[in-house]
Design a protein around this motif. Structure first.
Motif, PDB file in Angstrom:
ATOM      1  N   LYS A 126      11.546  -8.559   6.634  1.00 56.95           N
ATOM      2  CA  LYS A 126      12.220  -7.891   5.514  1.00 56.95           C
ATOM      3  C   LYS A 126      11.254  -7.526   4.390  1.00 56.95           C
ATOM      4  O   LYS A 126      11.420  -7.924   3.232  1.00 56.95           O
ATOM      5  CB  LYS A 126      13.372  -8.756   4.974  1.00 56.95           C
ATOM      6  CG  LYS A 126      14.501  -8.964   5.987  1.00 56.95           C
ATOM      7  CD  LYS A 126      15.619  -9.807   5.396  1.00 56.95           C
ATOM      8  CE  LYS A 126      16.833  -9.843   6.317  1.00 56.95           C
ATOM      9  NZ  LYS A 126      16.517 -10.291   7.678  1.00 56.95           N
ATOM     10  N   GLY A 127      10.231  -6.784   4.790  1.00 61.01           N
ATOM     11  CA  GLY A 127       9.258  -6.321   3.808  1.00 61.01           C
ATOM     12  C   GLY A 127       8.356  -5.258   4.388  1.00 61.01           C
ATOM     13  O   GLY A 127       8.411  -4.960   5.590  1.00 61.01           O
ATOM     14  N   ILE A 166       9.860   0.738  -7.146  1.00 60.33           N
ATOM     15  CA  ILE A 166       8.957   0.168  -6.134  1.00 60.33           C
ATOM     16  C   ILE A 166       8.983   1.024  -4.876  1.00 60.33           C
ATOM     17  O   ILE A 166       7.952   1.285  -4.250  1.00 60.33           O
ATOM     18  CB  ILE A 166       9.352  -1.296  -5.803  1.00 60.33           C
ATOM     19  CG1 ILE A 166       9.278  -2.181  -7.058  1.00 60.33           C
ATOM     20  CG2 ILE A 166       8.452  -1.843  -4.690  1.00 60.33           C
ATOM     21  CD1 ILE A 166       7.898  -2.279  -7.672  1.00 60.33           C
ATOM     22  N   GLN A 167      10.178   1.509  -4.494  1.00 71.69           N
ATOM     23  CA  GLN A 167      10.294   2.368  -3.320  1.00 71.69           C
ATOM     24  C   GLN A 167       9.487   3.652  -3.501  1.00 71.69           C
ATOM     25  O   GLN A 167       8.792   4.102  -2.583  1.00 71.69           O
ATOM     26  CB  GLN A 167      11.762   2.724  -3.068  1.00 71.69           C
ATOM     27  CG  GLN A 167      11.999   3.551  -1.810  1.00 71.69           C
ATOM     28  CD  GLN A 167      11.656   2.784  -0.544  1.00 71.69           C
ATOM     29  OE1 GLN A 167      12.133   1.664  -0.344  1.00 71.69           O
ATOM     30  NE2 GLN A 167      10.802   3.351   0.302  1.00 71.69           N
ATOM     31  N   LEU A 180      -1.080  -4.692   0.202  1.00 71.27           N
ATOM     32  CA  LEU A 180      -0.919  -4.156   1.550  1.00 71.27           C
ATOM     33  C   LEU A 180      -2.249  -4.153   2.302  1.00 71.27           C
ATOM     34  O   LEU A 180      -2.322  -4.536   3.474  1.00 71.27           O
ATOM     35  CB  LEU A 180      -0.352  -2.732   1.483  1.00 71.27           C
ATOM     36  CG  LEU A 180       1.116  -2.612   1.042  1.00 71.27           C
ATOM     37  CD1 LEU A 180       1.450  -1.163   0.718  1.00 71.27           C
ATOM     38  CD2 LEU A 180       2.047  -3.145   2.124  1.00 71.27           C
ATOM     39  N   MET A 181      -3.320  -3.728   1.631  1.00 72.62           N
ATOM     40  CA  MET A 181      -4.629  -3.662   2.268  1.00 72.62           C
ATOM     41  C   MET A 181      -5.159  -5.035   2.649  1.00 72.62           C
ATOM     42  O   MET A 181      -5.934  -5.181   3.590  1.00 72.62           O
ATOM     43  CB  MET A 181      -5.639  -2.951   1.362  1.00 72.62           C
ATOM     44  CG  MET A 181      -5.379  -1.466   1.185  1.00 72.62           C
ATOM     45  SD  MET A 181      -5.435  -0.525   2.735  1.00 72.62           S
ATOM     46  CE  MET A 181      -7.184  -0.604   3.122  1.00 72.62           C
ATOM     47  N   ASN A 182      -4.730  -6.063   1.923  1.00 71.88           N
ATOM     48  CA  ASN A 182      -5.180  -7.432   2.207  1.00 71.88           C
ATOM     49  C   ASN A 182      -4.271  -8.156   3.189  1.00 71.88           C
ATOM     50  O   ASN A 182      -4.430  -9.354   3.436  1.00 71.88           O
ATOM     51  CB  ASN A 182      -5.287  -8.235   0.919  1.00 71.88           C
ATOM     52  CG  ASN A 182      -6.475  -7.820   0.064  1.00 71.88           C
ATOM     53  OD1 ASN A 182      -7.495  -7.389   0.594  1.00 71.88           O
ATOM     54  ND2 ASN A 182      -6.346  -7.929  -1.246  1.00 71.88           N
ATOM     55  N   GLY A 183      -3.292  -7.420   3.755  1.00 71.43           N
ATOM     56  CA  GLY A 183      -2.471  -7.996   4.813  1.00 71.43           C
ATOM     57  C   GLY A 183      -1.225  -8.723   4.358  1.00 71.43           C
ATOM     58  O   GLY A 183      -0.559  -9.383   5.158  1.00 71.43           O
ATOM     59  N   TYR A 184      -0.891  -8.616   3.080  1.00 71.28           N
ATOM     60  CA  TYR A 184       0.299  -9.299   2.568  1.00 71.28           C
ATOM     61  C   TYR A 184       1.556  -8.468   2.796  1.00 71.28           C
ATOM     62  O   TYR A 184       1.507  -7.236   2.849  1.00 71.28           O
ATOM     63  CB  TYR A 184       0.161  -9.598   1.077  1.00 71.28           C
ATOM     64  CG  TYR A 184      -0.893 -10.639   0.754  1.00 71.28           C
ATOM     65  CD1 TYR A 184      -0.639 -11.999   0.921  1.00 71.28           C
ATOM     66  CD2 TYR A 184      -2.150 -10.253   0.288  1.00 71.28           C
ATOM     67  CE1 TYR A 184      -1.605 -12.946   0.629  1.00 71.28           C
ATOM     68  CE2 TYR A 184      -3.128 -11.192  -0.005  1.00 71.28           C
ATOM     69  CZ  TYR A 184      -2.847 -12.539   0.169  1.00 71.28           C
ATOM     70  OH  TYR A 184      -3.803 -13.475  -0.112  1.00 71.28           O
ATOM     71  N   LEU A 185       2.684  -9.135   2.894  1.00 71.00           N
ATOM     72  CA  LEU A 185       3.981  -8.483   3.006  1.00 71.00           C
ATOM     73  C   LEU A 185       4.467  -8.134   1.595  1.00 71.00           C
ATOM     74  O   LEU A 185       4.385  -8.960   0.678  1.00 71.00           O
ATOM     75  CB  LEU A 185       4.981  -9.406   3.698  1.00 71.00           C
ATOM     76  CG  LEU A 185       6.305  -8.783   4.131  1.00 71.00           C
ATOM     77  CD1 LEU A 185       6.092  -7.950   5.395  1.00 71.00           C
ATOM     78  CD2 LEU A 185       7.349  -9.866   4.385  1.00 71.00           C
ATOM     79  N   VAL A 186       4.995  -6.931   1.421  1.00 69.62           N
ATOM     80  CA  VAL A 186       5.499  -6.490   0.122  1.00 69.62           C
ATOM     81  C   VAL A 186       7.019  -6.418   0.176  1.00 69.62           C
ATOM     82  O   VAL A 186       7.584  -5.651   0.963  1.00 69.62           O
ATOM     83  CB  VAL A 186       4.918  -5.111  -0.264  1.00 69.62           C
ATOM     84  CG1 VAL A 186       5.626  -4.559  -1.503  1.00 69.62           C
ATOM     85  CG2 VAL A 186       3.422  -5.226  -0.522  1.00 69.62           C
TER      86      VAL A 186
END
Length: 317
Positions: free
Chosen positions: A72-73, A41-42, A19-25
């Motif tokens: 959708k992430g 995960i939630q 998340l901190m590196n800008g990726y979608l989870v």
């Protein structure tokens, strides 16, 4: 069967790093990667949200985990606590474009950076579209001079009370003159930035309209051809300090000169426009919609403004 604590820590840190590196989870993908169900995960994402809410209390930056319905992430959204709203950014960009203060290249760079830094990515195109016509037809000032670096250096000299030496293009005879001055303030008016400063040299001051003028000389910054901050310091007592706010209330078109009081009649419909233009103005009387107004002003700029009002204004004294 209970979950291994070490596995959970590793998983949470992995998701946090993404998340901190800008990726979608994506919950399903992360559940598959770590061999757990999506509910785990939630819970991890909720733990990360709680951590960020607590850590933002002592920071000017707010990090939030939001769900992106289009992709959708989950993704990270970072904003400043003192961030401008979209409407404020739009208003600021409109004012900047109307000011015509910079070259076209500089104006585009400034406006683009404001939008990029202050507006969420999803709204940036909307702001850009709303100012696109004005930006396309923007007319840069005729001097076409880039002077922001000099302006910053002048600001440093003002802060540190250093004399400065300038070579200045004088408009009345197009001659470049050398001046050593005490810089006091940077001001903006009618498309241009100005330096207000005191000149110590009495020989030079003899040519001024007001020889014993206790108020500063005004220089357009784009006409400063050379600039040098000197090591020599100056001191102005606090009681005699220059207050640009008070100066601005009394000056029109940045024309200096002696302090005077003008009195005129106003025949127009919008007296508020007059009071906004002349902050020192006072209504002396009103009769049948005609206002008698008095204002304290500096210099000859007021004469230009009064003439520009045509039949709406009648000068009394």
């Amino acid at each position: 069967m209970s979950e291994n604590k070490g596995d959970k820590i590793e998983r949470v840190l992995g998701i946090y790093t993404k998340l901190m590196n800008g990726y979608l989870v994506n919950k399903a993908e992360e559940a598959n990667n770590y061999g757990v169900n999506e509910r785990s995960i939630q819970r991890d994402i909720e733990d990360i949200r709680d951590f960020m809410e607590g850590s933002s209390e002592n920071s000017d930056i707010i990090n939030s985990v939001i769900y992106d319905r289009i992709d959708k992430g989950y993704r990270m959204e970072q904003r400043c606590k003192m961030k401008l709203s979209n409407s404020e950014v739009l208003a600021l960009c409109k004012i900047l474009l109307e000011s015509r203060a910079f070259t076209k290249k500089e104006m585009k760079e400034v406006v683009d950076r404001i939008i990029y830094c202050c507006v969420q990515k999803k709204d940036q195109k909307l702001i850009t579209d709303l100012i696109s016509n004005e930006a396309f037809h923007y007319v840069e000032p005729r001097h076409r001079t880039q002077f922001t670096d000099i302006m910053w250096d002048i600001g440093q000299a003002i802060k540190n009370c250093n004399y400065i030496e300038i070579h200045y293009l004088r408009m009345k005879d197009k001659k470049v003159v050398k001046r050593k001055v005490k810089p006091l303030a940077i001001m903006f008016s009618e498309y241009y930035f100005y330096l207000t400063a005191f000149i110590d040299n009495e020989e030079i001051r003899k040519g001024f309209d007001v020889i014993n003028d206790s108020f500063p000389t005004i220089y357009r910054i784009d006409r400063i051809k050379e600039f040098k901050a000197l090591d020599e310091k100056f001191h102005i007592p606090y009681s005699s300090r220059f207050e640009e706010g008070e100066f601005r209330k009394r000056i029109q078109f940045m024309y200096g000169g002696k302090l005077q009081r003008v009195k005129f009649k106003y025949f127009g419909r919008d007296i508020d426009a007059i009071l906004d233009k002349l902050p020192t103005a006072q209504i002396l009387s009103e009769e049948n919609g005609v206002y008698t107004v008095s204002a304290e002003v500096f210099g000859k700029g007021i004469d230009m403004w009064l003439r520009s009002q045509g039949t709406l204004v009648e000068v009394i004294c």
